[in-house]
Structure formats: structure tokens, C-alpha cells
Scaffold this motif. Structure first.
Motif, PDB file in Angstrom:
ATOM      1  N   ALA A  25       0.826  -1.209   0.000  1.00  8.75           N
ATOM      2  CA  ALA A  25       0.000   0.000   0.000  1.00  8.75           C
ATOM      3  C   ALA A  25       0.860   1.258   0.000  1.00  8.75           C
ATOM      4  O   ALA A  25       0.520   2.253  -0.653  1.00  8.75           O
ATOM      5  N   ALA A  26       1.980   1.216   0.713  1.00  7.95           N
ATOM      6  CA  ALA A  26       2.858   2.386   0.777  1.00  7.95           C
ATOM      7  C   ALA A  26       3.460   2.716  -0.581  1.00  7.95           C
ATOM      8  O   ALA A  26       3.783   3.872  -0.859  1.00  7.95           O
ATOM      9  N   CYS A  27       3.613   1.706  -1.447  1.00 10.96           N
ATOM     10  CA  CYS A  27       4.204   1.903  -2.775  1.00 10.96           C
ATOM     11  C   CYS A  27       3.157   2.077  -3.874  1.00 10.96           C
ATOM     12  O   CYS A  27       3.514   2.409  -5.004  1.00 10.96           O
ATOM     13  N   SER A  28       1.904   1.848  -3.574  1.00 11.65           N
ATOM     14  CA  SER A  28       0.890   1.789  -4.630  1.00 11.65           C
ATOM     15  C   SER A  28       0.759   3.100  -5.396  1.00 11.65           C
ATOM     16  O   SER A  28       0.534   3.096  -6.613  1.00 11.65           O
ATOM     17  N   GLY A  29       0.913   4.220  -4.707  1.00 10.69           N
ATOM     18  CA  GLY A  29       0.801   5.500  -5.397  1.00 10.69           C
ATOM     19  C   GLY A  29       1.885   5.700  -6.436  1.00 10.69           C
ATOM     20  O   GLY A  29       1.631   6.275  -7.509  1.00 10.69           O
ATOM     21  N   TYR A  30       3.093   5.233  -6.149  1.00  9.18           N
ATOM     22  CA  TYR A  30       4.183   5.355  -7.117  1.00  9.18           C
ATOM     23  C   TYR A  30       3.894   4.527  -8.367  1.00  9.18           C
ATOM     24  O   TYR A  30       4.093   4.970  -9.491  1.00  9.18           O
ATOM     25  N   LEU A  31       3.429   3.284  -8.161  1.00 15.69           N
ATOM     26  CA  LEU A  31       3.137   2.418  -9.298  1.00 15.69           C
ATOM     27  C   LEU A  31       1.988   2.980 -10.123  1.00 15.69           C
ATOM     28  O   LEU A  31       2.032   2.982 -11.364  1.00 15.69           O
ATOM     29  N   GLU A  32       0.950   3.472  -9.460  1.00 15.49           N
ATOM     30  CA  GLU A  32      -0.164   4.072 -10.182  1.00 15.49           C
ATOM     31  C   GLU A  32       0.294   5.273 -10.999  1.00 15.49           C
ATOM     32  O   GLU A  32      -0.157   5.477 -12.137  1.00 15.49           O
ATOM     33  N   ALA A  33       1.171   6.075 -10.431  1.00 17.49           N
ATOM     34  CA  ALA A  33       1.691   7.234 -11.160  1.00 17.49           C
ATOM     35  C   ALA A  33       2.485   6.790 -12.385  1.00 17.49           C
ATOM     36  O   ALA A  33       2.367   7.383 -13.460  1.00 17.49           O
ATOM     37  N   ILE A  80      -0.644  -4.791 -19.813  1.00 17.95           N
ATOM     38  CA  ILE A  80       0.140  -5.066 -18.606  1.00 17.95           C
ATOM     39  C   ILE A  80       0.318  -6.573 -18.483  1.00 17.95           C
ATOM     40  O   ILE A  80      -0.637  -7.347 -18.624  1.00 17.95           O
ATOM     41  N   LEU A  81       1.566  -6.977 -18.203  1.00 17.48           N
ATOM     42  CA  LEU A  81       1.876  -8.375 -17.933  1.00 17.48           C
ATOM     43  C   LEU A  81       2.283  -8.478 -16.471  1.00 17.48           C
ATOM     44  O   LEU A  81       3.322  -7.951 -16.062  1.00 17.48           O
ATOM     45  N   ALA A  82       1.438  -9.117 -15.666  1.00 17.42           N
ATOM     46  CA  ALA A  82       1.691  -9.260 -14.230  1.00 17.42           C
ATOM     47  C   ALA A  82       2.407 -10.574 -13.980  1.00 17.42           C
ATOM     48  O   ALA A  82       1.917 -11.647 -14.348  1.00 17.42           O
ATOM     49  N   MET A  83       3.569 -10.474 -13.335  1.00 21.29           N
ATOM     50  CA  MET A  83       4.402 -11.656 -13.119  1.00 21.29           C
ATOM     51  C   MET A  83       4.198 -12.180 -11.695  1.00 21.29           C
ATOM     52  O   MET A  83       4.727 -11.640 -10.730  1.00 21.29           O
ATOM     53  N   GLY A  84       3.393 -13.222 -11.555  1.00 20.82           N
ATOM     54  CA  GLY A  84       3.252 -13.892 -10.280  1.00 20.82           C
ATOM     55  C   GLY A  84       2.077 -13.447  -9.434  1.00 20.82           C
ATOM     56  O   GLY A  84       1.388 -12.469  -9.713  1.00 20.82           O
ATOM     57  N   ARG A  85       1.874 -14.222  -8.345  1.00 20.74           N
ATOM     58  CA  ARG A  85       0.715 -14.026  -7.470  1.00 20.74           C
ATOM     59  C   ARG A  85       0.682 -12.650  -6.827  1.00 20.74           C
ATOM     60  O   ARG A  85      -0.357 -11.987  -6.815  1.00 20.74           O
ATOM     61  N   THR A  86       1.791 -12.204  -6.262  1.00 21.03           N
ATOM     62  CA  THR A  86       1.796 -10.926  -5.545  1.00 21.03           C
ATOM     63  C   THR A  86       1.415  -9.776  -6.457  1.00 21.03           C
ATOM     64  O   THR A  86       0.635  -8.894  -6.073  1.00 21.03           O
ATOM     65  N   ALA A  87       1.955  -9.776  -7.671  1.00 16.60           N
ATOM     66  CA  ALA A  87       1.660  -8.684  -8.597  1.00 16.60           C
ATOM     67  C   ALA A  87       0.188  -8.647  -8.963  1.00 16.60           C
ATOM     68  O   ALA A  87      -0.471  -7.604  -8.853  1.00 16.60           O
ATOM     69  N   VAL A  88      -0.361  -9.780  -9.376  1.00 16.57           N
ATOM     70  CA  VAL A  88      -1.742  -9.768  -9.854  1.00 16.57           C
ATOM     71  C   VAL A  88      -2.730  -9.559  -8.705  1.00 16.57           C
ATOM     72  O   VAL A  88      -3.756  -8.872  -8.860  1.00 16.57           O
ATOM     73  N   GLN A  89      -2.449 -10.121  -7.533  1.00 16.39           N
ATOM     74  CA  GLN A  89      -3.363  -9.910  -6.413  1.00 16.39           C
ATOM     75  C   GLN A  89      -3.428  -8.445  -6.001  1.00 16.39           C
ATOM     76  O   GLN A  89      -4.505  -7.930  -5.683  1.00 16.39           O
ATOM     77  N   ASN A  90      -2.303  -7.765  -6.001  1.00 16.14           N
ATOM     78  CA  ASN A  90      -2.296  -6.361  -5.620  1.00 16.14           C
ATOM     79  C   ASN A  90      -2.917  -5.476  -6.693  1.00 16.14           C
ATOM     80  O   ASN A  90      -3.628  -4.515  -6.379  1.00 16.14           O
ATOM     81  N   LEU A  91      -2.670  -5.785  -7.951  1.00 15.90           N
ATOM     82  CA  LEU A  91      -3.227  -4.967  -9.025  1.00 15.90           C
ATOM     83  C   LEU A  91      -4.743  -5.123  -9.111  1.00 15.90           C
ATOM     84  O   LEU A  91      -5.461  -4.144  -9.315  1.00 15.90           O
ATOM     85  N   LEU A  92      -5.231  -6.348  -8.949  1.00 17.89           N
ATOM     86  CA  LEU A  92      -6.664  -6.598  -9.073  1.00 17.89           C
ATOM     87  C   LEU A  92      -7.392  -6.584  -7.740  1.00 17.89           C
ATOM     88  O   LEU A  92      -8.617  -6.702  -7.709  1.00 17.89           O
ATOM     89  N   GLN A  93      -6.630  -6.456  -6.646  1.00 20.75           N
ATOM     90  CA  GLN A  93      -7.236  -6.465  -5.310  1.00 20.75           C
ATOM     91  C   GLN A  93      -8.127  -7.685  -5.117  1.00 20.75           C
ATOM     92  O   GLN A  93      -9.322  -7.596  -4.817  1.00 20.75           O
ATOM     93  N   THR A  94      -7.520  -8.846  -5.297  1.00 22.00           N
ATOM     94  CA  THR A  94      -8.229 -10.110  -5.175  1.00 22.00           C
ATOM     95  C   THR A  94      -7.404 -11.078  -4.342  1.00 22.00           C
ATOM     96  O   THR A  94      -6.168 -11.044  -4.390  1.00 22.00           O
TER      97      THR A  94
END
Length: 274
Positions: A174-182, A192-206
Motif C-alpha cells: 500500500a505504501a508503494c501503490s501511489g508510485y506504481l499508479e503514477a 500489462i503483464l503481471a508476473m506472479g501471485r503478488t503482482a496480480v493480487q495487488n493490481l486486481l485487489q483479489t
């Protein structure tokens, strides 16, 4: 022009940009793999930093501030976002880092690749995906005519290495999410190609796992997103190489539809022996 007039212009431009893109962009003007699957690796070579926008604290920033990195989004650029990443102390990960890792690639790429977080090699160099998993990622991307030097950009969910490469905690992501969104807002990738569980879960909030999410298309703020296994998972389990390759073929087919000619910079790079 007075400071108040400049602020009024900034507010107007930011509201207009937010309206056009359908979401509120972060406000940065305030204080706040495949060896057995017919995939030939690209020839070994040194990376030409002049072709990259990579803003890390120990690289020559003059070579990364290219004419492409113009002021957008009310004054924010990839460089200004990276500068904030390098100074960030929003979570505990900042205390243990050697270098923060903002990201690396070209402006307005065909594809933005998003992984989990820096590892040991990335923490040492300040560059994303440069260790064993990064070398495999480069092979995977080359198999579908992508390369960070000509038509894609690589970043992570968190910009600092978690201890012992553990999964980032929710508050760290969450602390880094603003940077990635920017970065996504400024780069405007076609896919977008999401590599792995952590990436896709955080991007899709699932909470769903990678096995349920991989190989399917989702939308992230209107951008087609597909997830596949992280390269490090392929290094641990070679049986995942075949399904990962199937995911990449699905991704490439959609990319050819949405971005005809995306592979031309890669082909030119190969012809030039770069």
C-alpha cells in the motif's frame, strides 16, 4: 507568473487530465525460461542506458532525462516519481535497502511488466529484474518480441527489497501503490503483464491465487492485464514453463491486435545486433 497563478494552472490541468483518464492521478506537486521450449535467449550484451528511462541514484541521470520524458500529468514525470521513490521512507522496507528500484524501460511502452519486488541483485544495482529471474524474464519477453530497451517498461509492486525476499506485507504494498499508479498513468502502456501471485493480487485487489488468475485477461483502469507465473517460480519448478509459455502466446496474440507493429523496434534492435 506568481506562485498562486502557477498553482491555479496546475489544478486546472490536473483536473482535466483526471477527467480524461477517468481516475484521479497521484498529486506529486504537493509536499506529501524457456530453454527447452524453442526459445532462444537474446545474445549477451551490455545494456545501453541511453535507451532507458531508469532514474536510479547511482546512474547518470542526464542520460535518462530524454526528450521523451516531458512534463505530463500536471508536472509529474517518471524522473520526479523515481526521485520520490529514492527518498521514500513510507514503510519499514526503506530502512533495510541498499538501493530503491523505481523501474526501467521506455516511455509509452507497448507493455508494462510488473513483478513483486527487488531481490538481492536488484537491491545492489537499483535496477529491476537483473538476477537469475531477471535473465529468465528477458528470455521470456524476447520470445514474444519484447525488450526493456525498446518497447516495454519493467517495475514492481514494491520498490525496496523485502528481507530475505519474503512476500511484501499489505501495508508495504500500500505504501508503494501511489508510485506504481503514477508510473502507469505516465507510461500509458497498451497492455500489462503481471508476473506472479503478488503482482496480480495487488493490481486486481483479489485474494485468488495465481493458478486461478493466470492466462486470463482482466482490466486494470481500462488496460488489458494478463498474469502468468513469476520467473522465479519457473526456476524452482520447470513444469511451469509450458503453461507460462501458453500464457505468453495468448498475451502476444492480443498485443498484436491492440498494438500492430509493436515488435518492429525489437526486430530492428536484433538486426542492428544490439
Amino acid at each position: 507568473m506568481t506562485a498562486a497563478e502557477k498553482q491555479n494552472i496546475y489544478v486546472f490541468l490536473k483536473k482535466t487530465d483526471d477527467w480524461l483518464h477517468g481516475y484521479t492521478s497521484p498529486d506529486f506537486c504537493t509536499g506529501t525460461f524457456m530453454d527447452d521450449m524453442e526459445i532462444a535467449p537474446p545474445p549477451p550484451q551490455a545494456v545501453d542506458s541511453n535507451n532507458l528511462i531508469q532514474s536510479t541514484e547511482h546512474f547518470n541521470t542526464e542520460s535518462t532525462t530524454t526528450n521523451e520524458a516531458k512534463q505530463t500529468g500536471g508536472g509529474a514525470t517518471l524522473e520526479s516519481v523515481a526521485a520520490k521513490v529514492l527518498q521514500c521512507t513510507n514503510c519499514a522496507l526503506a530502512r533495510g535497502r541498499t538501493h530503491a528500484v523505481p523501474g526501467e524501460g521506455v516511455l509509452h511502452p507497448a507493455v508494462m511488466v510488473i513483478g513483486e519486488g527487488p531481490g538481492e541483485d536488484e537491491d545492489k544495482t537499483g535496477r529491476p529484474f537483473v538476477g537469475r529471474a531477471g535473465q529468465l524474464l528477458d528470455k521470456m519477453l524476447a520470445a514474444i518480441s519484447l525488450d526493456r530497451r525498446c518497447n516495454c517498461y519493467i517495475a514492481n509492486i514494491v520498490k525496496c527489497r523485502p528481507p530475505q525476499n519474503r512476500t511484501p506485507l499489505p501495508e508495504e504494498a500500500a505504501a508503494c501503490s501511489g508510485y506504481l499508479e503514477a508510473q502507469i498513468h505516465l507510461l500509458k502502456p497498451r497492455m500489462i503483464l503481471a508476473m506472479g501471485r503478488t503482482a496480480v493480487q495487488n493490481l486486481l485487489q483479489t485474494p485468488q491465487g495465481i493458478n486461478a488468475l493466470r492466462g486470463k485477461f482482466f482490466a486494470y483502469r481500462g488496460i488489458p492485464l494478463l498474469a502468468t507465473y513469476h520467473p522465479s517460480a519457473l526456476l524452482r519448478n520447470a513444469d511451469l514453463k509450458r503453461p507460462a509459455w501458453e500464457d505468453l502466446k495468448v498475451f502476444r496474440a492480443r498485443l498484436e491486435e491492440l498494438c500492430p507493429g509493436y515488435e518492429e523496434p525489437f526486430a530492428a534492435q536484433q538486426r542492428n545486433g544490439q
